[in-house]
Design a protein around this motif. Sequence first.
Motif, PDB file in Angstrom:
ATOM      1  N   GLY A  93     -14.985   9.270  -7.229  1.00 10.36           N
ATOM      2  CA  GLY A  93     -14.431   8.501  -8.339  1.00 10.36           C
ATOM      3  C   GLY A  93     -13.458   7.439  -7.843  1.00 10.36           C
ATOM      4  N   LYS A  94     -12.524   7.063  -8.715  1.00 11.75           N
ATOM      5  CA  LYS A  94     -11.619   5.958  -8.406  1.00 11.75           C
ATOM      6  C   LYS A  94     -10.531   6.361  -7.412  1.00 11.75           C
ATOM      7  CE  LYS A  94     -12.147   3.444 -12.772  1.00 11.75           C
ATOM      8  NZ  LYS A  94     -11.453   2.877 -13.960  1.00 11.75           N
ATOM      9  N   ILE A  95     -10.091   5.341  -6.681  1.00 10.88           N
ATOM     10  CA  ILE A  95      -8.940   5.489  -5.789  1.00 10.88           C
ATOM     11  C   ILE A  95      -7.765   4.749  -6.433  1.00 10.88           C
ATOM     12  CG2 ILE A  95      -7.992   4.935  -3.516  1.00 10.88           C
ATOM     13  CD1 ILE A  95     -10.852   5.004  -2.424  1.00 10.88           C
ATOM     14  N   VAL A  96      -6.663   5.464  -6.630  1.00  6.95           N
ATOM     15  CA  VAL A  96      -5.490   4.883  -7.297  1.00  6.95           C
ATOM     16  C   VAL A  96      -4.400   4.629  -6.257  1.00  6.95           C
ATOM     17  CG1 VAL A  96      -3.725   5.185  -9.069  1.00  6.95           C
ATOM     18  CG2 VAL A  96      -6.043   6.051  -9.456  1.00  6.95           C
ATOM     19  N   ALA A  97      -3.974   3.371  -6.165  1.00  2.98           N
ATOM     20  CA  ALA A  97      -2.903   2.998  -5.229  1.00  2.98           C
ATOM     21  C   ALA A  97      -1.673   2.583  -6.019  1.00  2.98           C
ATOM     22  CB  ALA A  97      -3.369   1.875  -4.319  1.00  2.98           C
ATOM     23  N   GLU A  98      -0.601   3.346  -5.859  1.00  2.00           N
ATOM     24  CA  GLU A  98       0.675   3.022  -6.506  1.00  2.00           C
ATOM     25  C   GLU A  98       1.589   2.365  -5.473  1.00  2.00           C
ATOM     26  OE1 GLU A  98       4.191   5.184  -9.159  1.00  2.00           O
ATOM     27  OE2 GLU A  98       2.875   6.376  -7.885  1.00  2.00           O
ATOM     28  N   VAL A  99       2.019   1.127  -5.753  1.00  3.43           N
ATOM     29  CA  VAL A  99       2.809   0.344  -4.800  1.00  3.43           C
ATOM     30  C   VAL A  99       4.234   0.235  -5.308  1.00  3.43           C
ATOM     31  CG1 VAL A  99       2.977  -1.816  -3.530  1.00  3.43           C
ATOM     32  CG2 VAL A  99       0.724  -0.965  -4.233  1.00  3.43           C
ATOM     33  N   PHE A 100       5.177   0.635  -4.474  1.00  2.08           N
ATOM     34  CA  PHE A 100       6.604   0.560  -4.821  1.00  2.08           C
ATOM     35  C   PHE A 100       7.303  -0.307  -3.787  1.00  2.08           C
ATOM     36  CE2 PHE A 100      10.910   1.988  -3.861  1.00  2.08           C
ATOM     37  CZ  PHE A 100      11.522   1.800  -5.089  1.00  2.08           C
ATOM     38  N   PHE A 101       8.236  -1.159  -4.279  1.00  2.21           N
ATOM     39  CA  PHE A 101       8.948  -2.069  -3.382  1.00  2.21           C
ATOM     40  C   PHE A 101      10.421  -2.107  -3.712  1.00  2.21           C
ATOM     41  CE2 PHE A 101      10.812  -6.301  -2.695  1.00  2.21           C
ATOM     42  CZ  PHE A 101      10.640  -6.423  -1.330  1.00  2.21           C
ATOM     43  N   ASP A 102      11.260  -2.082  -2.672  1.00  2.64           N
ATOM     44  CA  ASP A 102      12.652  -2.505  -2.801  1.00  2.64           C
ATOM     45  C   ASP A 102      12.960  -3.379  -1.586  1.00  2.64           C
ATOM     46  OD1 ASP A 102      13.304  -0.861  -0.615  1.00  2.64           O
ATOM     47  OD2 ASP A 102      13.994   0.770  -1.897  1.00  2.64           O
TER      48      ASP A 102
ATOM     49  N   PHE B  59      14.235  -2.913   1.135  1.00  2.68           N
ATOM     50  CA  PHE B  59      14.135  -2.343   2.473  1.00  2.68           C
ATOM     51  C   PHE B  59      12.851  -1.557   2.718  1.00  2.68           C
ATOM     52  CE2 PHE B  59      18.635  -2.659   1.360  1.00  2.68           C
ATOM     53  CZ  PHE B  59      19.069  -3.482   2.366  1.00  2.68           C
ATOM     54  N   ASN B  60      12.077  -1.277   1.678  1.00  2.69           N
ATOM     55  CA  ASN B  60      10.893  -0.434   1.839  1.00  2.69           C
ATOM     56  C   ASN B  60       9.739  -0.958   0.990  1.00  2.69           C
ATOM     57  OD1 ASN B  60      12.293   2.035   3.254  1.00  2.69           O
ATOM     58  ND2 ASN B  60      13.526   1.643   1.428  1.00  2.69           N
ATOM     59  N   LEU B  61       8.542  -0.780   1.527  1.00  5.72           N
ATOM     60  CA  LEU B  61       7.310  -0.990   0.768  1.00  5.72           C
ATOM     61  C   LEU B  61       6.465   0.257   0.972  1.00  5.72           C
ATOM     62  CD1 LEU B  61       5.348  -2.752  -0.897  1.00  5.72           C
ATOM     63  CD2 LEU B  61       4.464  -3.635   1.259  1.00  5.72           C
ATOM     64  N   ASN B  62       6.227   1.011  -0.101  1.00  7.55           N
ATOM     65  CA  ASN B  62       5.466   2.249  -0.030  1.00  7.55           C
ATOM     66  C   ASN B  62       4.200   2.134  -0.874  1.00  7.55           C
ATOM     67  OD1 ASN B  62       7.333   3.604   1.623  1.00  7.55           O
ATOM     68  ND2 ASN B  62       8.562   4.208  -0.158  1.00  7.55           N
ATOM     69  N   ILE B  63       3.092   2.554  -0.305  1.00  6.01           N
ATOM     70  CA  ILE B  63       1.822   2.614  -1.028  1.00  6.01           C
ATOM     71  C   ILE B  63       1.378   4.072  -1.054  1.00  6.01           C
ATOM     72  CG2 ILE B  63      -0.576   1.860  -1.129  1.00  6.01           C
ATOM     73  CD1 ILE B  63       0.195  -0.617   0.414  1.00  6.01           C
TER      74      ILE B  63
ATOM     75  N   LEU C   1       0.332   8.558   1.927  1.00  4.26           N
ATOM     76  CA  LEU C   1       1.477   7.653   1.813  1.00  4.26           C
ATOM     77  C   LEU C   1       1.488   6.703   2.999  1.00  4.26           C
ATOM     78  CD1 LEU C   1       4.233   6.670   0.643  1.00  4.26           C
ATOM     79  CD2 LEU C   1       5.322   8.445   2.048  1.00  4.26           C
ATOM     80  N   LEU C   2       1.533   5.403   2.698  1.00  6.13           N
ATOM     81  CA  LEU C   2       1.683   4.373   3.729  1.00  6.13           C
ATOM     82  C   LEU C   2       3.059   3.731   3.539  1.00  6.13           C
ATOM     83  CD1 LEU C   2      -1.809   2.624   3.400  1.00  6.13           C
ATOM     84  CD2 LEU C   2      -1.197   4.592   4.815  1.00  6.13           C
ATOM     85  N   HIS C   3       3.912   3.869   4.547  1.00  2.80           N
ATOM     86  CA  HIS C   3       5.277   3.316   4.455  1.00  2.80           C
ATOM     87  C   HIS C   3       5.420   2.137   5.407  1.00  2.80           C
ATOM     88  CE1 HIS C   3       9.642   2.968   4.366  1.00  2.80           C
ATOM     89  NE2 HIS C   3       9.610   2.973   5.687  1.00  2.80           N
ATOM     90  N   PHE C   4       6.056   1.062   4.892  1.00  2.00           N
ATOM     91  CA  PHE C   4       6.306  -0.139   5.690  1.00  2.00           C
ATOM     92  C   PHE C   4       7.781  -0.506   5.587  1.00  2.00           C
ATOM     93  CE2 PHE C   4       2.042  -0.133   4.011  1.00  2.00           C
ATOM     94  CZ  PHE C   4       1.246  -0.483   5.088  1.00  2.00           C
ATOM     95  N   ASP C   5       8.427  -0.646   6.728  1.00  2.00           N
ATOM     96  CA  ASP C   5       9.819  -1.102   6.734  1.00  2.00           C
ATOM     97  C   ASP C   5       9.866  -2.564   6.312  1.00  2.00           C
ATOM     98  OD1 ASP C   5      10.734   1.353   7.647  1.00  2.00           O
ATOM     99  OD2 ASP C   5      10.502   0.780   9.757  1.00  2.00           O
ATOM    100  N   HIS C   6      10.871  -2.906   5.514  1.00  2.00           N
ATOM    101  CA  HIS C   6      10.983  -4.302   5.045  1.00  2.00           C
ATOM    102  C   HIS C   6      12.319  -4.887   5.486  1.00  2.00           C
ATOM    103  CE1 HIS C   6      11.456  -7.674   2.184  1.00  2.00           C
ATOM    104  NE2 HIS C   6      10.157  -7.761   2.348  1.00  2.00           N
TER     105      HIS C   6
END
Length: 569
Positions: free
Chosen positions: A494-503, A505-509, A564-569
């Motif tokens: 079925g579907k893949i749901v990606a929730e993206v959060f940003f502040d 200092f951080n970008l999390n998917i 969870l994919l985390h990216f330093d910003h």
Amino acid sequence: MPRKPSNLVYGVDDIPPLRILLVLAIQHIFFLTAGLITAALIAREIGGTPELVQSIVCMSMIAGGIATILQALNKGPVGSGYLCTEGIDPTFVSCSILAGLTGGISMILGMTVFSGLLECLISRGINRMRILFPPEVTGVVLTMVGLNIVPVMISNFFGISGKEDAVQPANLFVAAATLAGMVGTNVWSKGKLRFYSVIIGMAVGYLAAYLLGVLKASDLERISQSPLLSFPDLSHIGWSFSPLLLVPFISATIASSLKAVATFTMCQKINDSEWKRPDLNNIQRGMLADGLASVFGGLLGGMGQSLYAGSVGLSAATGTTSRIVAFVTGGMFITLAFLPKMAAVFSIMPKPVMGGALVFMVSFMVISGIQIMTSRMMDVRKTFVVGISLMFGISADIFPGLYRNFHPLLEPFFSSSLAVTTLLAISLNLLFRIGIARREVLELEPGVDSSQTIFAFMENQGAAWGARGEVIQKAKMALNEFFESASHLGIAEGKIVAEVFFDEFNLNITIRYQGTPVEFSDVLLEGEALLDDENAFINLSFRIIQQYADRVESEEKDGQCRVLLHFDH
């Protein structure tokens, strides 16, 4: 650990040879003496005697020297650790004159101490107020700090006092010779001659000024007539306070504090080739030192001190940002307060020489501000923050009386181009944040959606959030790699749901789907081990994802898989 840029010969932690140290310190002192004109201007505007002017100038030099040394400290709670000198800032001119006319010199000193304490208080909460100064705000303020000098720069460059004055060819030639000496040495010289570009340009300017009569014999007599050693008069020192002056001094302090944030950001950027974001802890220590500088200025009987952003531009131009230069500069500036003969050498600087030097210095400041502004993805919101703030800020210089009839409580916020730009940049930044969701959801259906869906989503959100372009690039490549692998291998039902959060200092998917869980391993298979692994394609794909993201986590619970994919910003 900051990485020294290739254009710096001596970085912040390096120790230049003694002869280079002395010459660089003298160059910084040349620029600092320009601020002493502001102290003399304020003292004269309130009816001060020549003796009072001299005392205020001397005590301001002592306060500036102490503050410059304090600012260069890199250990403990006080000091940014950068070569960023402290001098008298034009931001406080109007409110200081108002205080002087209200209660004399004691009122100026008392309100200056209040302003310094207020900035110290602001520095303590700078981590909680980072929403007020994203890169587009600090960049536009730093740009305006440079542009704010332009009226003074142009009047000095052409040797004029007002719009009606005619430009004298001699003044123009002196200014052009000064600028040519600095730019020519900086651009075309080889070896370490670049370190001396400012002092070479000024020497050329002094010589041209003397030969063309701009620098007169009477000016040189001022040096010979000055005593070799004297102690400043302290009889004027006293402190008073008025609640009626709170609004103008608070507004000036806020503008100065935001300028400090922009200046420290500039310091960090030019000292680190891999700079990504402002170091708020460093800014906090630097602002505390900057606030204490004004406290010292008021307590010692001088004017308020503030970061001299021009010194940052000068250090970038000469390729030397060593904090040791700050210690030498501060010590020499304090010494000059007790040596009137040496101080007189700086005081007779011809206006065209100062104007040529200011053109050289402001060029680096403005460009650094623009680079900070554009270090984030620009959308229409940020375009309006930058554009409106700059245009209306410049209007305060083009039409000096434009905001004169505002309510007295509002007038301080419109007293200068820097104040207007700062007020608008902060206000518009907060206004345009309305409606920006920091959390967005993207639903992807294998076999239906494509990479273009992911790319368009991430680029649009990155621009809306003002995220760094390289972080968004990594995030969209990692998300796309997962989506394509999941689609081709059939691990998602079925579907893949990606929730993206940003502040800031951080970008999390956070990726959620029903299906087969995946495991991310730090072990990289090679050669025959890779060929023998039946899940080689999956491992290779997920290994690529790990190269894009700064941290990867995966888990499975009741058939619901989460990555969870985390990216330093």
